[in-house]
Each structure stands twice: as C-alpha cells, then as structure tokens.
Design a protein around this motif. Sequence first.
Motif, short mmCIF file in Angstrom:
data_model
loop_
_atom_site.label_atom_id
_atom_site.label_comp_id
_atom_site.label_asym_id
_atom_site.label_seq_id
_atom_site.Cartn_x
_atom_site.Cartn_y
_atom_site.Cartn_z
N VAL A 87 0.86 -1.18 0.00
CA VAL A 87 0.00 0.00 0.00
C VAL A 87 0.90 1.24 0.00
O VAL A 87 1.78 1.38 0.85
CB VAL A 87 -0.94 0.00 1.22
N ILE A 88 0.66 2.15 -0.96
CA ILE A 88 1.56 3.27 -1.20
C ILE A 88 0.95 4.58 -0.71
O ILE A 88 -0.17 4.95 -1.08
CB ILE A 88 1.87 3.40 -2.71
N TRP A 89 1.70 5.29 0.12
CA TRP A 89 1.39 6.66 0.56
C TRP A 89 2.43 7.55 -0.09
O TRP A 89 3.63 7.32 0.05
CB TRP A 89 1.48 6.72 2.08
N HIS A 90 1.99 8.60 -0.80
CA HIS A 90 2.97 9.38 -1.56
C HIS A 90 2.50 10.82 -1.72
O HIS A 90 1.32 11.08 -1.99
CB HIS A 90 3.15 8.77 -2.96
N ILE A 91 3.42 11.76 -1.54
CA ILE A 91 3.18 13.15 -1.91
C ILE A 91 4.41 13.69 -2.63
O ILE A 91 5.53 13.23 -2.41
CB ILE A 91 2.83 14.07 -0.71
N PHE A 92 4.15 14.67 -3.49
CA PHE A 92 5.22 15.31 -4.25
C PHE A 92 5.03 16.82 -4.15
O PHE A 92 3.92 17.32 -4.34
CB PHE A 92 5.17 14.87 -5.71
N GLY A 93 6.08 17.55 -3.84
CA GLY A 93 5.97 18.99 -3.65
C GLY A 93 6.79 19.78 -4.65
O GLY A 93 7.94 19.44 -4.93
N TYR A 94 6.17 20.84 -5.20
CA TYR A 94 6.86 21.77 -6.08
C TYR A 94 7.24 23.00 -5.26
O TYR A 94 6.48 23.97 -5.16
CB TYR A 94 5.97 22.19 -7.25
N ASN A 95 8.39 22.93 -4.61
CA ASN A 95 8.93 24.11 -3.93
C ASN A 95 8.04 24.59 -2.78
O ASN A 95 8.07 25.76 -2.42
CB ASN A 95 9.13 25.25 -4.94
N ASP A 96 7.22 23.71 -2.25
CA ASP A 96 6.39 24.04 -1.09
C ASP A 96 6.24 22.79 -0.24
O ASP A 96 6.47 21.67 -0.73
CB ASP A 96 5.03 24.58 -1.53
N TYR A 97 5.82 22.97 1.02
CA TYR A 97 5.91 21.89 1.99
C TYR A 97 4.70 21.90 2.93
O TYR A 97 4.01 22.92 3.05
CB TYR A 97 7.19 22.04 2.83
N PRO A 98 4.46 20.79 3.63
CA PRO A 98 3.41 20.79 4.67
C PRO A 98 3.79 21.71 5.82
O PRO A 98 4.97 22.01 6.05
CB PRO A 98 3.37 19.32 5.12
N ASP A 99 2.80 22.13 6.58
CA ASP A 99 3.03 23.09 7.66
C ASP A 99 4.02 22.59 8.70
O ASP A 99 4.79 23.38 9.27
CB ASP A 99 1.71 23.44 8.34
N THR A 100 4.02 21.29 9.00
CA THR A 100 4.88 20.78 10.08
C THR A 100 6.22 20.25 9.57
O THR A 100 6.99 19.68 10.34
CB THR A 100 4.16 19.66 10.86
N TYR A 101 6.51 20.45 8.29
CA TYR A 101 7.74 19.94 7.69
C TYR A 101 8.99 20.50 8.38
O TYR A 101 9.93 19.77 8.72
CB TYR A 101 7.75 20.31 6.21
N VAL A 102 9.00 21.81 8.59
CA VAL A 102 10.17 22.46 9.18
C VAL A 102 10.39 21.99 10.62
O VAL A 102 11.53 21.77 11.06
CB VAL A 102 10.02 23.99 9.11
N HIS A 103 9.31 21.80 11.36
CA HIS A 103 9.45 21.34 12.75
C HIS A 103 10.05 19.93 12.79
O HIS A 103 10.92 19.65 13.63
CB HIS A 103 8.08 21.36 13.44
N LEU A 104 9.60 19.06 11.90
CA LEU A 104 10.20 17.73 11.81
C LEU A 104 11.67 17.83 11.44
O LEU A 104 12.53 17.17 12.05
CB LEU A 104 9.45 16.90 10.77
N ALA A 105 11.97 18.66 10.45
CA ALA A 105 13.35 18.78 9.98
C ALA A 105 14.28 19.27 11.09
O ALA A 105 15.42 18.79 11.21
CB ALA A 105 13.40 19.74 8.79
N ARG A 106 13.80 20.19 11.91
CA ARG A 106 14.66 20.73 12.97
C ARG A 106 14.95 19.69 14.04
O ARG A 106 16.06 19.64 14.58
CB ARG A 106 14.00 21.98 13.56
N GLU A 107 13.98 18.85 14.35
CA GLU A 107 14.28 17.80 15.33
C GLU A 107 15.25 16.78 14.75
O GLU A 107 16.11 16.26 15.47
CB GLU A 107 13.00 17.10 15.81
N ILE A 108 15.13 16.51 13.46
CA ILE A 108 16.08 15.59 12.82
C ILE A 108 17.50 16.17 12.87
O ILE A 108 18.48 15.46 13.10
CB ILE A 108 15.66 15.30 11.37
N ILE A 109 17.61 17.49 12.68
CA ILE A 109 18.92 18.14 12.80
C ILE A 109 19.47 17.98 14.21
O ILE A 109 20.66 17.68 14.41
CB ILE A 109 18.82 19.63 12.42
#
Length: 322
Positions: free
Chosen positions: A269-291
């Motif tokens: 079962v496939i879950w997929h999204i593709f973004g053109y130079n834009d992101y979900p609202d919580t993307y940056v928060h996830l990215a910062r914790e990964i950093i």
Amino acid sequence: MIEKIEITQRFNFKRLNRHYECFTIDLVNKNAYYKISERGSGDKFVKETPICDDSWVEILVDLRRKMTSEIYRINDLQIDKFLHDFQELELFKDFKSEEFSYFEKIERVYSCNVIIYSTDNYEEYSFKNNYPPNWIRFGEILNDLFKFDVLHLNYQRQLATPLYYDIRQDGVYGDGKLDIKAIEFGHYRTYPYELPNPRLIINFERNTIDGYIEREMDDSDRDLILNLLEKYHVYKWIFDDYYTKSKVRDPDDLEGYDWYFEMVFENDVIWHIFGYNDYPDTYVHLAREIIEITGMDLLEINTIADGDMELFEKYGGMKLAD
C-alpha cells in the motif's frame, strides 16, 4: 438531461512517473472513449536505484497499457439503465469539492475531476481525499456497463487514501494498523535540473538506512522514526488542512526545489506526496528535530527562504498545538 460525463484521473508516483487519463461517456452519441491528456509511453518509466521500493511500477505500466483508442458502444437500454442508476446514486449530493488544477504545488498519489454536462449547464467536482460516499458503487456501475474497471478500484486498494483506509495521526489503518515496509525521501533542484534521486531510504524489512546516512537500523532507530512520524503528523500530510502556509503565500523562489516523500506499507500500500517548492506546515518542525538528533539537515530546510520559514514556524506550531 445528462449528455456527457468526463472522468479525469491522475496517478502520481515518483517524479516523472505519472499517469493522467480522461474517460468520456458520451450519452448523446452512444459511446465512450479515452481522451488522453498526458501519459507516458507503454511500459517505459524512469527507473530508480535498485534499493528503492518499486511497488508502483506494475500499477503504472498496467494503467498505461489499458488506455487504448477503442470506442465503447452503448445502446438505448444501457443508457436508460445507467441514467436511472446514476440518478438514484446521488453521487455528488451535498458534496464539497476540493481544489483542482493542472499544476499543483503539492501532488497526492491520486486525484480526480468529474464534469457532468447537461443540456443547459454543467457541474464540476474535484477531490483528492474527499471521495464521494458512493464512489465505489459508481465504479461498480461503470464496470457493469463497460466490462472493465474504469475507476481503477483494484489499484485504489494499493493507495493509502481515505477511499479504503483510515489515515490517522499515528498511522494508516485498514482492518488494523498497517506496518511500514519502507520510507523514501528525495529533494532536488528544479533549475539547473537534477534527476530525482532519493536522498534517504529506510527499509524496515531489511533494517537498513541508505542515502545521506548509511547504517544498520536497530530497534531504537525504528522506534525513533515511528515516533517522529506520529509526533509531526506526517501520515496526515496528504490532507489540505496541513497546507495553510501554502494557501497564504507562494514560495519566493519558483525555480527552487522539488521533493517527494513516500511510505510503503504491508501489502504494498503506497502513501505518496510530491511537492513543487512548497511543503506541509509541520515539515520544518520535523526537519529541525532531525537536525538536533543527527546534526544533519536531511530534509534540506536550508533551501527554504526566510520569509517562508517564519510562516512554517507559525502555522506548523499552530497545527502541533491542536
């Protein structure tokens, strides 16, 4: 009286691997046919590295092969039965359309646009996640009429959408919660153009992490990854209410970066999204914790403009506080 129905369906898999089709039911001329808007060529597709999941390949190839120039003839009795069944179905009664355009900043794995032409007017309905309640029954009616799966309900079972699955903050549910097989993330420049090579591949069956980080995955890694997906509502990124920033402001750099995020669950079962130079609202928060965890900008938020970052902070924080 209904004279024509056009059903446009879009399937988006990894970058450059997509399928658009429009099936037209012409009740006046008593026929139906495919009006092709965009498609690939037969069984050709952009191949990925062998360590990527390829569950989508068979779907894409079969979708393309089934699009032919055949004209499907229907007689008066069939038309009368179809119109009777369609009217009784009340397919779009009290239905609220989602936004639909031929260029989307965020592409989901599936979207659909239906136009119903009547003698005096037309009605248009669009959706990505908000399926009409009787969509499956509509597919069965079309299958009875044309003797093939017009709405691709067979492949819809392989797509993590609300048609067959319950998408929650903590995962994707069918009869029970589905186990994740693999996660894949890619991020690349649109100009000068880069091929969409994956930046990170996490394989839960082989217990491996490849890409920017290459290592064996242990139980603590697995738990950490699953906790991050839930904490930052990643499973729900397919829904429009995770794109407040995208609605209020376009990115500063329209020739910046594209990206995709894919999860494959049990039974492929496939879950997929593709973004053109834009992101979900919580993307940056996830990215910062990964950093904070890895010391690496694995989601490449260093490519996001300062003005956009401020809005992601605002709207992502509001979403996480809900």
